[in-house]
Structures are given as structure tokens and as C-alpha cells.
Scaffold this active site. Sequence first.
Site, short mmCIF file in Angstrom:
data_model
loop_
_atom_site.label_atom_id
_atom_site.label_comp_id
_atom_site.label_asym_id
_atom_site.label_seq_id
_atom_site.Cartn_x
_atom_site.Cartn_y
_atom_site.Cartn_z
N VAL A 84 37.72 15.65 11.05
CA VAL A 84 38.99 16.36 11.18
C VAL A 84 39.60 16.26 12.58
O VAL A 84 40.73 16.70 12.81
CB VAL A 84 38.88 17.86 10.78
CG1 VAL A 84 38.62 18.00 9.30
CG2 VAL A 84 37.84 18.60 11.61
N ILE A 88 44.81 13.76 9.15
CA ILE A 88 44.61 13.22 7.80
C ILE A 88 45.87 13.43 6.97
O ILE A 88 46.52 14.47 7.05
CB ILE A 88 43.39 13.85 7.10
CG1 ILE A 88 43.18 13.21 5.72
CG2 ILE A 88 43.51 15.36 6.97
CD1 ILE A 88 41.80 13.40 5.16
N TYR A 156 31.12 26.00 22.22
CA TYR A 156 31.23 26.69 20.92
C TYR A 156 32.05 27.97 21.06
O TYR A 156 33.04 28.18 20.36
CB TYR A 156 29.84 26.97 20.37
CG TYR A 156 29.86 27.53 18.96
CD1 TYR A 156 30.49 26.86 17.92
CD2 TYR A 156 29.23 28.73 18.66
CE1 TYR A 156 30.52 27.37 16.63
CE2 TYR A 156 29.25 29.25 17.38
CZ TYR A 156 29.90 28.57 16.37
OH TYR A 156 29.92 29.08 15.09
P1 NAD Z 1 27.15 23.71 8.94
O1 NAD Z 1 26.85 22.91 10.18
O2 NAD Z 1 26.13 23.79 7.87
O3 NAD Z 1 28.50 23.23 8.27
C1 NAD Z 1 29.56 22.66 9.00
C2 NAD Z 1 30.09 21.47 8.20
O4 NAD Z 1 31.19 20.89 8.91
C3 NAD Z 1 29.03 20.37 8.05
O5 NAD Z 1 29.01 19.92 6.71
C4 NAD Z 1 29.51 19.28 9.01
O6 NAD Z 1 29.10 18.00 8.59
C5 NAD Z 1 31.02 19.46 8.95
N1 NAD Z 1 31.74 18.98 10.16
C6 NAD Z 1 31.39 19.19 11.46
N2 NAD Z 1 32.29 18.58 12.28
C7 NAD Z 1 33.23 18.02 11.47
C8 NAD Z 1 34.40 17.24 11.70
N3 NAD Z 1 34.80 16.97 12.95
N4 NAD Z 1 35.11 16.79 10.63
C9 NAD Z 1 34.72 17.08 9.35
N5 NAD Z 1 33.63 17.82 9.06
C10 NAD Z 1 32.89 18.27 10.11
O7 NAD Z 1 27.55 25.18 9.48
P2 NAD Z 1 27.79 26.53 8.65
O8 NAD Z 1 26.72 27.47 9.03
O9 NAD Z 1 28.04 26.23 7.23
O10 NAD Z 1 29.12 27.07 9.33
C11 NAD Z 1 30.36 27.04 8.64
C12 NAD Z 1 31.43 27.74 9.48
O11 NAD Z 1 31.07 29.10 9.73
C13 NAD Z 1 31.65 27.13 10.84
O12 NAD Z 1 33.01 27.18 11.17
C14 NAD Z 1 30.85 28.01 11.76
O13 NAD Z 1 31.29 27.95 13.09
C15 NAD Z 1 31.07 29.34 11.12
N6 NAD Z 1 29.99 30.26 11.46
C16 NAD Z 1 28.77 30.14 10.86
C17 NAD Z 1 27.77 31.03 11.22
C18 NAD Z 1 26.41 30.96 10.59
O14 NAD Z 1 25.54 31.75 10.99
N7 NAD Z 1 26.14 30.11 9.61
C19 NAD Z 1 28.01 32.03 12.18
C20 NAD Z 1 29.26 32.10 12.77
C21 NAD Z 1 30.26 31.22 12.39
#
Ligand code: NAD
Length: 330
Positions: A84, A88, A156
Site C-alpha cells: 500500500v 493502487i 510505530y
Molecule cells: P499482522 O502483522 O498480523 O497483520 C498486518 C497485515 O498487513 C499483514 O498481513 C501484512 O502482510 C500486511 N502489510 C504490512 N505492510 C503492508 C503494506 N505496506 N502493504 C500491504 N499490506 C501490508 O498484524 P495484526 O496484529 O493483524 O494488526 C492489524 C492492525 O491492527 C494493524 O494496523 C496494527 O497496527 C493494529 N494493531 C494490532 C494490535 C495487536 O495486538 N494485534 C494492537 C494494536 C494495533
Amino acid sequence: MSFSHRERTITHRPPTVQVPGGIMHRRIRTLVTGGAGFVGSHLVDVLMARGDEVIVIDNYFTGRKENVAHHLDNPMFELIRHDVVQPILLEQFVLLDSCCYKTNVIGTLNMLGLAKRINARFLITSTSEVYGDPLEHPQKEPYWGHVNPIGVRSCYDEGKRTAETLTMDYSRNEGVEVRIARIFNTYGPRMCLDDGRVVSNFVSQAFRKQPMTIYGDGKQTRSFQYVSDLVEGLMALMEGEHIGPFNLGNPGEFTMLELAQVVKETIDPNATIEFKKNTADDPQKRKPDISKAKVLLNWEPKIQLRDGLPRMALDFKNRIFKEIEDDLDK
Ligand code: NAD
Ligand code: UDP
């Protein structure tokens, strides 16, 4: 510490259509960036189950195609491998429209641009990390946070803070309908096995018969939310009328020592721990105040750590044992 999270949702509401029987039915088309990741793939399951048309954009940085493989044969589902950080153009959407900071800032900007062009509702999945190493406990949404702008976690923390800023600017100045979720530590099946987060580390280590690594003295706290609770909160937020930000988390607070104990009780009573040096600027305490979400979204989490952890453990066990088998076959 996890630097690997990014996932946003854009919902495009196509015109209302007349269906047999005269009932007005609107099929929603939703774009989930990061939809092959942990949280994103669970969200996709819920959206697919309610009949949405879902497009996932993912570059598989931490996500896996397997997480959404069960939807691949469904004509309502589309998976696009794309970063991203690059703009796109999605024809079907009509509209022709490495680094986590880039993803959070440029990726968010690109997706906000897309949402503006197609008049879609945009959800930013921000984080409790916007509060930094908080001086208020528990954390409420009006708190501005205590973040080191030049520290090792800054890409982050500050990336998400900028993403929130961009989101609000697009809301105020460009008329984009937005929603902001501040997610607290979430765990569950499909988490990346090795992205360094504490729950996935401890569970993987316990199954691999390695010591669970506690950074620092283990007295720092986090509040752990099961993924299905989070997805319910995200759905309520997207369907509701309030922009947020909303804290979405489980207020049950644990030290890392206590978490290790729960993992030990759940997975292996003989599991051991090993202390390691902590990273700089590690938040000492974290616990969400979720009063706002309770009142305005009518949402609160239901699954406590001792109930959620066994569900995650089952998935980790299968994946880790498969890895071991694959290694033996080589
Ligand atoms: P994750 O790493 O499992 O999922 C992130 C997804 O984004 C992955 O599939 C990765 O391949 C994809 N991705 C990363 N960079 C990308 C790019 N430049 N273009 C396209 N795709 C890209 O993480 P998650 O735990 O599922 O987190 C999902 C969201 O929730 C995120 O925005 C994260 O910051 C937020 N979040 C999660 C948590 C948690 O504890 N899981 C806590 C706070 C915030
Ligand atoms: N942590 C730990 N051992 C690990 C991984 C993390 O003790 O193997 C600690 C880390 O220092 C932090 C807490 O667990 O205090 C949560 O870390 P995580 O990266 O999961 O989440 P975040 O710090 O982003 O909330």
C-alpha cells in the site's frame, strides 16, 4: 515489540438495489488492507459471513495467504498482492479509483485518497501505542500520550499518531467519513508465529520446549484482548455513527510474569522462563479505559485470557508441529 501491523478497512456502499419481494438490500463492498494478517483475516471472516464483497490487499510482509485461503474459491472474495506504500487503482472499485512508518503514513494516505475518491467509510486501526509510556493509568481517549519521538519504537508509535492525524484531516477537510480504533494488545489464532510479540513468543516457546523470554523484570503490564472481541468492536465502530477514537481492549491487566504463568498452566507445566534485557522506552503499564466504547458502541469484551489462550494454543500447536514435521521431511 511489534512493528509489523497495519491494516485498514475501507467500506464502499454501492447504490441501494431493489431485490425480489421489494426489500431494499445493500451489498457492501469492503477493502481490507492487511487482510491476510492476524486481525485482518478474522475481520474478513466476519464480513464474508454477513455477505459483504471483500477485497484484501496485502504484501505478505507478516501475513499469510493461508489465513484467507478458505475464501479463495468464493466469487465474493478477491485477494490482491500489493504494497500500500504504492498507490493502487482498483478498476472494479470504480475509481480508478519495510518500513512500518512508510506503511502507516504513506499507506494510510493512499487509502484515505482511495476512500475520498470512492466516497467510502474509512477505518484506521490505530493502537494503544499512541499513549506511549503512559503517565495516566488506565488510559482514556482524551490522553495525549507520552511518546519519545526519536526512540526505537517511534516508527510505530509516531507512525500511528501521524496516521490518526491524517485521518482526522481527511475527515475535517476532505469530507471523508472516518472511524478511529485504538487497539490494545490482541491475541488469538493466526497470529504470526515469530513476529516477536509477547503472547505469540511465549506460546511458541512453550510448544518448542524453549524458555519463555521475559524482557526486563517482567513487572511491566499489558491488557490482553481475544481477537473475536476486537472484531466485534471494529464492526460496531464501523456501523455506528461515532468517529472515535475508541479504545478497544480488554481491561484485564497482567504482568509479563503473570502471563508466563498462564501460558505455563495452559500449555506446559514444565515450561521455564529466561530473563533478557528489555528494549528502550518499553511502556511500564497499559490498560484501557473502555467506558466510551461501552456507552457509545454498546461493546465490551467477553473472553478473558484464561479462556482465550487455549483457543490460540490449539492453532499454534498445529502450525508448530507441522513446521517440525516439514523440517524432519527435508
Ligand atoms: P499482522 O502483522 O498480523 O497483520 C498486518 C497485515 O498487513 C499483514 O498481513 C501484512 O502482510 C500486511 N502489510 C504490512 N505492510 C503492508 C503494506 N505496506 N502493504 C500491504 N499490506 C501490508 O498484524 P495484526 O496484529 O493483524 O494488526 C492489524 C492492525 O491492527 C494493524 O494496523 C496494527 O497496527 C493494529 N494493531 C494490532 C494490535 C495487536 O495486538 N494485534 C494492537 C494494536 C494495533
Ligand atoms: N516481552 C517479553 N518477552 C517477549 C516479548 C515481549 O517480555 O518475548 C514484553 C515486552 O518487553 C513488553 C510486553 O512484553 O513489555 C509486550 O510486548 P509486545 O511486543 O507484545 O507488545 P507492545 O510492547 O507493543 O505492547
